[in-house]
Scaffold this motif. Structure first.
Motif, PDB file in Angstrom:
ATOM      1  N   CYS A   8      -5.403  80.974 -30.141  1.00 45.33           N
ATOM      2  CA  CYS A   8      -5.943  82.346 -30.140  1.00 45.33           C
ATOM      3  C   CYS A   8      -6.692  82.696 -28.852  1.00 45.33           C
ATOM      4  O   CYS A   8      -7.372  83.723 -28.794  1.00 45.33           O
ATOM      5  CB  CYS A   8      -6.868  82.581 -31.344  1.00 45.33           C
ATOM      6  N   TRP A   9      -6.614  81.859 -27.815  1.00 37.02           N
ATOM      7  CA  TRP A   9      -7.255  82.191 -26.545  1.00 37.02           C
ATOM      8  C   TRP A   9      -6.324  83.083 -25.736  1.00 37.02           C
ATOM      9  O   TRP A   9      -5.140  82.784 -25.603  1.00 37.02           O
ATOM     10  CB  TRP A   9      -7.563  80.921 -25.750  1.00 37.02           C
ATOM     11  N   PRO A  10      -6.834  84.201 -25.196  1.00 38.32           N
ATOM     12  CA  PRO A  10      -5.974  85.050 -24.359  1.00 38.32           C
ATOM     13  C   PRO A  10      -5.530  84.283 -23.111  1.00 38.32           C
ATOM     14  O   PRO A  10      -6.249  83.407 -22.627  1.00 38.32           O
ATOM     15  CB  PRO A  10      -6.884  86.234 -23.990  1.00 38.32           C
ATOM     16  N   ASP A  11      -4.362  84.591 -22.622  1.00 31.83           N
ATOM     17  CA  ASP A  11      -3.838  83.919 -21.432  1.00 31.83           C
ATOM     18  C   ASP A  11      -3.335  84.978 -20.456  1.00 31.83           C
ATOM     19  O   ASP A  11      -2.336  85.639 -20.715  1.00 31.83           O
ATOM     20  CB  ASP A  11      -2.702  82.979 -21.834  1.00 31.83           C
ATOM     21  N   PRO A  12      -4.034  85.224 -19.361  1.00 34.09           N
ATOM     22  CA  PRO A  12      -5.232  84.481 -18.946  1.00 34.09           C
ATOM     23  C   PRO A  12      -6.496  85.016 -19.634  1.00 34.09           C
ATOM     24  O   PRO A  12      -6.446  86.069 -20.272  1.00 34.09           O
ATOM     25  CB  PRO A  12      -5.290  84.758 -17.441  1.00 34.09           C
ATOM     26  N   LEU A  55     -15.357  85.870 -18.066  1.00 33.04           N
ATOM     27  CA  LEU A  55     -15.792  84.869 -17.099  1.00 33.04           C
ATOM     28  C   LEU A  55     -16.974  85.375 -16.272  1.00 33.04           C
ATOM     29  O   LEU A  55     -17.837  84.599 -15.867  1.00 33.04           O
ATOM     30  CB  LEU A  55     -14.631  84.484 -16.179  1.00 33.04           C
ATOM     31  N   GLU A  56     -17.020  86.693 -16.045  1.00 32.46           N
ATOM     32  CA  GLU A  56     -18.134  87.259 -15.268  1.00 32.46           C
ATOM     33  C   GLU A  56     -19.463  87.085 -15.988  1.00 32.46           C
ATOM     34  O   GLU A  56     -20.517  86.994 -15.352  1.00 32.46           O
ATOM     35  CB  GLU A  56     -17.873  88.744 -14.995  1.00 32.46           C
ATOM     36  N   LEU A  57     -19.449  87.033 -17.305  1.00 35.90           N
ATOM     37  CA  LEU A  57     -20.682  86.837 -18.067  1.00 35.90           C
ATOM     38  C   LEU A  57     -21.359  85.521 -17.705  1.00 35.90           C
ATOM     39  O   LEU A  57     -22.580  85.392 -17.762  1.00 35.90           O
ATOM     40  CB  LEU A  57     -20.386  86.860 -19.571  1.00 35.90           C
ATOM     41  N   LEU A  58     -20.543  84.544 -17.305  1.00 42.33           N
ATOM     42  CA  LEU A  58     -21.090  83.226 -16.991  1.00 42.33           C
ATOM     43  C   LEU A  58     -21.995  83.254 -15.773  1.00 42.33           C
ATOM     44  O   LEU A  58     -22.863  82.396 -15.619  1.00 42.33           O
ATOM     45  CB  LEU A  58     -19.953  82.222 -16.770  1.00 42.33           C
ATOM     46  N   SER A  59     -21.806  84.233 -14.899  1.00 45.42           N
ATOM     47  CA  SER A  59     -22.634  84.306 -13.689  1.00 45.42           C
ATOM     48  C   SER A  59     -24.093  84.611 -14.023  1.00 45.42           C
ATOM     49  O   SER A  59     -24.981  84.368 -13.210  1.00 45.42           O
ATOM     50  CB  SER A  59     -22.088  85.383 -12.739  1.00 45.42           C
ATOM     51  N   LYS A  60     -24.346  85.118 -15.243  1.00 42.86           N
ATOM     52  CA  LYS A  60     -25.711  85.457 -15.656  1.00 42.86           C
ATOM     53  C   LYS A  60     -26.349  84.349 -16.490  1.00 42.86           C
ATOM     54  O   LYS A  60     -27.494  84.475 -16.921  1.00 42.86           O
ATOM     55  CB  LYS A  60     -25.695  86.760 -16.464  1.00 42.86           C
ATOM     56  N   ALA A  61     -25.611  83.277 -16.717  1.00 46.16           N
ATOM     57  CA  ALA A  61     -26.113  82.193 -17.571  1.00 46.16           C
ATOM     58  C   ALA A  61     -27.077  81.299 -16.803  1.00 46.16           C
ATOM     59  O   ALA A  61     -27.044  81.223 -15.573  1.00 46.16           O
ATOM     60  CB  ALA A  61     -24.954  81.370 -18.104  1.00 46.16           C
ATOM     61  N   ALA A  62     -27.942  80.612 -17.547  1.00 50.74           N
ATOM     62  CA  ALA A  62     -28.840  79.632 -16.932  1.00 50.74           C
ATOM     63  C   ALA A  62     -28.154  78.277 -16.852  1.00 50.74           C
ATOM     64  O   ALA A  62     -28.413  77.489 -15.944  1.00 50.74           O
ATOM     65  CB  ALA A  62     -30.124  79.519 -17.742  1.00 50.74           C
ATOM     66  N   VAL A  66     -11.979  72.739 -27.475  1.00 52.62           N
ATOM     67  CA  VAL A  66     -11.206  73.914 -27.061  1.00 52.62           C
ATOM     68  C   VAL A  66     -10.232  73.424 -25.983  1.00 52.62           C
ATOM     69  O   VAL A  66     -10.406  72.331 -25.443  1.00 52.62           O
ATOM     70  CB  VAL A  66     -12.110  75.042 -26.512  1.00 52.62           C
ATOM     71  N   PRO A  67      -9.193  74.201 -25.651  1.00 53.24           N
ATOM     72  CA  PRO A  67      -8.217  73.726 -24.659  1.00 53.24           C
ATOM     73  C   PRO A  67      -8.864  73.428 -23.309  1.00 53.24           C
ATOM     74  O   PRO A  67      -9.790  74.127 -22.869  1.00 53.24           O
ATOM     75  CB  PRO A  67      -7.237  74.904 -24.554  1.00 53.24           C
ATOM     76  N   ASP A  68      -8.363  72.396 -22.642  1.00 52.40           N
ATOM     77  CA  ASP A  68      -8.893  72.043 -21.321  1.00 52.40           C
ATOM     78  C   ASP A  68      -8.793  73.207 -20.345  1.00 52.40           C
ATOM     79  O   ASP A  68      -9.678  73.402 -19.515  1.00 52.40           O
ATOM     80  CB  ASP A  68      -8.133  70.836 -20.754  1.00 52.40           C
ATOM     81  N   ARG A  69      -7.728  74.004 -20.454  1.00 54.26           N
ATOM     82  CA  ARG A  69      -7.567  75.113 -19.502  1.00 54.26           C
ATOM     83  C   ARG A  69      -8.701  76.122 -19.620  1.00 54.26           C
ATOM     84  O   ARG A  69      -9.114  76.718 -18.625  1.00 54.26           O
ATOM     85  CB  ARG A  69      -6.214  75.800 -19.707  1.00 54.26           C
ATOM     86  N   VAL A  70      -9.204  76.299 -20.835  1.00 54.30           N
ATOM     87  CA  VAL A  70     -10.325  77.219 -21.044  1.00 54.30           C
ATOM     88  C   VAL A  70     -11.591  76.645 -20.411  1.00 54.30           C
ATOM     89  O   VAL A  70     -12.341  77.345 -19.724  1.00 54.30           O
ATOM     90  CB  VAL A  70     -10.532  77.485 -22.552  1.00 54.30           C
ATOM     91  N   ASN A  71     -11.816  75.365 -20.632  1.00 59.50           N
ATOM     92  CA  ASN A  71     -12.976  74.715 -20.028  1.00 59.50           C
ATOM     93  C   ASN A  71     -12.912  74.766 -18.505  1.00 59.50           C
ATOM     94  O   ASN A  71     -13.926  74.990 -17.835  1.00 59.50           O
ATOM     95  CB  ASN A  71     -13.070  73.253 -20.482  1.00 59.50           C
ATOM     96  N   VAL A  72     -11.729  74.544 -17.952  1.00 63.06           N
ATOM     97  CA  VAL A  72     -11.581  74.557 -16.495  1.00 63.06           C
ATOM     98  C   VAL A  72     -11.922  75.935 -15.930  1.00 63.06           C
ATOM     99  O   VAL A  72     -12.669  76.061 -14.949  1.00 63.06           O
ATOM    100  CB  VAL A  72     -10.149  74.134 -16.090  1.00 63.06           C
ATOM    101  N   LEU A  73     -11.389  76.982 -16.534  1.00 66.81           N
ATOM    102  CA  LEU A  73     -11.660  78.335 -16.052  1.00 66.81           C
ATOM    103  C   LEU A  73     -13.146  78.682 -16.156  1.00 66.81           C
ATOM    104  O   LEU A  73     -13.728  79.253 -15.245  1.00 66.81           O
ATOM    105  CB  LEU A  73     -10.822  79.349 -16.846  1.00 66.81           C
ATOM    106  N   ALA A  74     -13.751  78.312 -17.290  1.00 69.18           N
ATOM    107  CA  ALA A  74     -15.179  78.593 -17.481  1.00 69.18           C
ATOM    108  C   ALA A  74     -16.023  77.798 -16.498  1.00 69.18           C
ATOM    109  O   ALA A  74     -16.974  78.335 -15.894  1.00 69.18           O
ATOM    110  CB  ALA A  74     -15.582  78.270 -18.915  1.00 69.18           C
TER     111      ALA A  74
END
Length: 212
Positions: free
Chosen positions: A20-24, A30-37, A45-53
């Motif tokens: 159920c993960w969108p591809d891509p 992914l932009e939300l991650l720039s605001k994370a601590a 979860v799939p490795d490809r998702v972890n790699v992108l994140a």
């Protein structure tokens, strides 16, 4: 499968976590991650998702902590290259490195192999033997468990430990204090049944630490 002493054996069925993960992945996600601590990842979860994140976090200077729990296949190099702190338990460390981890000396040797794989910081969860934090070129920091009044269910204790360590780390606490904060959170976790209900609130962790 919960044992009488509170220990557990876990069977993972990927289900929705692996599909159920969108591809891509959507760019705004992914932009939300720039605001994370900090970014915490695990391998359910799939490795490809972890790699992108992980790549998105790394690009923004957000530290990445990878809990090794989940699938048992080798960790892709492109993911390892983005990891700031690798967090296995002793069984996962043995599987990852192909080395024994029965004694602390063996654990330290296996951690050296993790360093050779490109990860400079390794947070090892040792169950009843506590935990240890290894930084390449430095002496390891060891933390004993904070004994629980009654061990009901150890499910989720490792996740609680890693998350609490991350919280303390991004708040600027010294590494030794991060380990102690995480040990307190894990001690409270094992006293409650269930993975999510057992994760303690911050106030409870602080009260436990004050009582020591």
């Amino acid at each position: 499968m919960l044992q009488a002493d509170g220990s557990n054996s876990i069977i993972i069925v990927g289900g929705a976590n692996m599909s159920c993960w969108p591809d891509p992945l959507r760019g705004q996600d992914l932009e939300l991650l720039s605001k994370a601590a900090v970014l915490l990842l695990q391998r359910e979860v799939p490795d490809r998702v972890n790699v992108l994140a992980a790549r998105a976090a790394k690009k923004s200077g957000v530290p990445v902590i990878l809990d090794v729990g989940g699938v048992e296949s080798p960790i892709p190099k492109e993911l390892m290259d983005c990891v700031d702190i690798l967090s296995p338990n002793e069984t996962e460390l043995a599987r990852l490195t192909g080395m024994p981890t029965e004694s602390f000396e063996e654990i330290a040797g296996a951690v050296v192999k993790c360093h050779e794989m490109g990860v400079k910081q390794v947070l090892v969860k040792l169950g009843a033997k506590g935990s240890a934090f290894f930084v390449e070129g430095e002496e390891p920091i060891r933390q004993p468990i904070i004994p629980a009044a009654l061990v009901v269910d150890t499910t989720g204790a490792g996740d609680t430990f890693t998350a609490a360590f991350a919280v303390a780390l991004v708040e600027g606490k010294p590494r030794r204090e991060c380990l102690k904060f995480a040990a307190a959170a894990a001690s409270l976790c094992v006293q409650v049944k269930g993975a999510i209900p057992s994760m303690p609130e911050r106030k409870a962790v602080e009260e436990l630490l004050e009582s020591l």
